[in-house]
Write an enzyme that holds these catalytic residues in place. Structure first.
Site, PDB file in Angstrom:
ATOM      1  N   CYS A 213       0.818  -1.218   0.000  1.00  0.00           N
ATOM      2  CA  CYS A 213       0.000   0.000   0.000  1.00  0.00           C
ATOM      3  C   CYS A 213       0.850   1.266   0.000  1.00  0.00           C
ATOM      4  O   CYS A 213       0.692   2.127  -0.851  1.00  0.00           O
ATOM      5  CB  CYS A 213      -0.945   0.011   1.185  1.00  0.00           C
ATOM      6  SG  CYS A 213      -2.196  -1.249   1.044  1.00  0.00           S
ATOM      7  N   HIS A 214       1.739   1.372   0.967  1.00  0.00           N
ATOM      8  CA  HIS A 214       2.501   2.609   1.074  1.00  0.00           C
ATOM      9  C   HIS A 214       3.991   2.363   1.227  1.00  0.00           C
ATOM     10  O   HIS A 214       4.734   3.229   1.677  1.00  0.00           O
ATOM     11  CB  HIS A 214       1.955   3.468   2.209  1.00  0.00           C
ATOM     12  CG  HIS A 214       0.489   3.713   2.082  1.00  0.00           C
ATOM     13  ND1 HIS A 214      -0.439   2.993   2.761  1.00  0.00           N
ATOM     14  CD2 HIS A 214      -0.202   4.563   1.286  1.00  0.00           C
ATOM     15  CE1 HIS A 214      -1.653   3.378   2.409  1.00  0.00           C
ATOM     16  NE2 HIS A 214      -1.537   4.331   1.513  1.00  0.00           N
TER      17      HIS A 214
END
Lengths: 186, 408
Positions: A150-151
């Protein structure tokens, strides 16, 4: 009570500002009872949103047999709807985890605090990225641990945050060794 | 603004009603004889477009709710059932899903219009703040509606957004568990999102009534930013504004219909046609396009708590705009410097949206940081200082003079 209207009107203003009357008492008492009642009504309205009895019951401890997990393999089990990673660490994994300069980590924690004594080869962590809750991918990233798609947070073989926006190491679930090849999570 | 209503119903029945509930007079004074500035351009039609879109979302939403099942095992299937089995279900769902995008598109035009022409300035502060509240409610409603589909993007959007609250020191995890009603996003979460997704549009409708009420107290701003001074500066709402609103609404609906009938999934994500799987996170998760600028701000900041604070602040800061902009001249027409900073701000907002859709690595992160700094500097540095240092152009004497020239 039998005064002319204009005098009565002035009575009302002087009385209410100068002394305490039964009306003041009723006013405050009504307000107080109302406030307590409103606060009491909020309790069930808010509490109903917490996990219900069946959800809590379904969160009872689970047993996991470690025998089938091969050297270097990471498996995923679910406890309380959360993915739990069980990593059978290789010698190299353990060595990497233990030789890191702990003080330089974003969330300093020695490897010994993340495994059970005498069970260095077993790492059990909650598989939820401590940033915003995605599930990191195993055996990826620069530290041979996990990589969050995701990040971009990266974790090492001890599940510790090494790089990226996540603030903390992967959390440890409560668990104990029932025997050398079996753990109980919860 | 409107003065006393001149409403005199002809029919005996309406006269009878008017004596008991003067609703005819209210409509007449608000939407017929209500004076609007004569120089309004098409950007002023977006309020009506937004009211229309709220109506579309409520009507399509109510009928979709007749076919949808809010349960983790059935939600995705019921949405597919709507698409394949329900009569015109595909149309109703595409209208609703693309309607959300059109709603946000219209609200962004409406907001940028307000900023460009200084529509938030005294005496329209409350009007503006009510608008910010509506926007916040829209964001909550749109997010929860997206979760109801229960695809992969739905599930992981719910996980990421609810986890924003885990950044709160001390009580964060307790709050997140409370929001979920479990130890992860699950059936209780889906159920409560359904309940709130049904409720919030009506809350929005209520605040819209306050928004319109406040508008009708202070009157509309206009492209010159100066108040109407005489009857020559205004025209009656009907037929002038009704016709203009209606015409542009029709044009807007053509765009809407083009999305619905030709590219209904263009604004969505393919991953949301995969049923929710709590065990696997999609490799690239992004929110719907209308949240992307805020998502980019969140990711631009390397610290979790500060990132979440920046995300919240980027929205809440709008409510303080009436006091951050210190210039007494409303319209950007007469503010040459503001106009340049404004268009840069628009570019930055769109740019943040683009960056929000990119993976958080390399040049994208650096650009997102630069844009985030400008976003906040626009509100906190540029607007307060411009009011002091900017040399504005002379204002016209009246709206009619600006439209017709000095001879009027």
């Amino acid at each position: 009570m039998n005064k002319p209207p204009e005098e009565r009107a002035s009575d009302v203003t002087t009385v209410s500002s100068a002394e305490h009357t039964r009306r003041d008492f009723l006013y405050i008492a009504t307000g107080a009872v109302g406030a307590v009642g409103a606060a009491a009504a909020l309790v069930p309205l808010i509490a109903q949103m917490n996990p219900d009895a069946s959800t809590i019951a379904a969160g009872a401890p689970i047993d996991v047999d470690l025998a089938p997990i091969a050297d270097g393999q990471i498996i995923k089990v679910f406890w309380r709807s959360k993915p739990i990673f069980i990593s059978h660490r290789t010698k190299k994994d353990i060595e990497e985890a233990q030789t890191v300069n702990v003080a330089a980590l974003p969330d300093p924690e020695p490897d010994s605090a993340r495994v059970k004594p005498g069970h260095d080869q077993w790492l059990v962590v909650i598989g939820i990225c401590t940033h915003l809750g995605c599930i990191p991918l195993p055996h990826q990233g620069e530290y041979d641990g996990w990589f969050c798609p995701c990040h971009g947070s990266q974790y090492d073989t001890s599940g510790r945050i090494r790089r990226g926006p996540a603030p903390k190491n992967l959390a440890l679930p409560p668990y104990k060794f029932v025997s050398d090849t079996k753990i109980q999570i919860g | 603004m409107s003065g006393h209503s001149t409403y005199q119903p002809q029919s005996k029945v309406l006269q009878w009603l008017e004596k008991r509930l003067p609703i005819g007079g209210l409509v007449h004074s608000s939407f017929v004889v209500y004076p609007v500035p004569r120089n309004l351009n098409y950007l002023w039609t977006f309020g009506g477009i937004l009211a229309f879109m709220l109506g579309v979302q409520i009507v399509t939403g109510i009928v979709l709710a007749m076919h949808y099942t809010p349960h983790v095992d059935l939600a995705f299937r019921s949405v597919e059932g709507i698409m394949r089995d329900v009569n015109y279900g595909w149309l109703l769902r595409y209208l609703h899903a693309n309607g959300a995008s059109m709603f946000f598109l219209a609200v962004y035009v409406h907001m940028f219009r307000g900023i460009y022409y200084g529509s938030y300035k005294e005496p329209r502060e409350v009007l503006w703040i009510l608008g910010v509240i509506i926007y916040l409610l829209m964001m909550a409603t749109g997010f929860m509606g997206y979760v109801l589909v229960w695809g992969q993007m739905s599930f992981w959007a719910a996980t990421v957004i609810t986890n924003l609250f885990s950044a709160i020191p001390g009580v964060g995890d307790t709050i997140v568990t409370w929001l979920w009603g479990g130890y992860a996003v699950g059936n209780p979460t889906l159920n409560r999102f359904y309940s709130l997704h049904y409720l919030l549009p009506f809350v929005i409708a209520g605040v819209v009534v306050l928004h319109i009420w406040a508008l009708h107290v202070v009157g509309q701003n206009n492209p010159t930013g100066i108040e109407p001074k005489s009857e020559k500066d205004t025209v009656a709402f009907t037929p002038y504004a009704t016709a203009k609103d209606g015409f542009f609404l029709a044009a807007f609906v053509i765009l809407y219909a083009w999305f619905v009938f030709y590219i209904p999934n263009f604004l969505g994500h393919a991953d949301n046609y995969i049923p929710a799987n709590p065990a696997v996170t999609p490799t690239h998760i992004v929110p719907e396009w209308y949240y992307l600028p805020f998502y980019a701000i969140l990711r631009a900041i390397p610290d979790k708590l500060i990132g979440v604070i920046a995300l919240g602040a980027s929205i809440v800061i709008l409510a303080f705009l009436p006091w951050l902009d210190t210039s007494r001249v409303r319209s950007a027409r007469y503010r040459p410097l503001f106009r340049q900073f404004f268009w840069l701000f628009v570019i930055v907002c769109v740019g943040l949206g683009w960056l929000g859709s990119k993976p958080p690595e390399g040049i994208y992160v650096i650009l997102a940081r630069v844009f985030t700094i400008y976003y906040f500097a626009f509100f906190l540095v540029i607007l307060p200082l411009l009011g002091i240092f900017e040399k504005t152009k002379p204002l016209p004497n009246s709206i009619s003079e600006s439209v017709l020239g000095a001879k009027a």
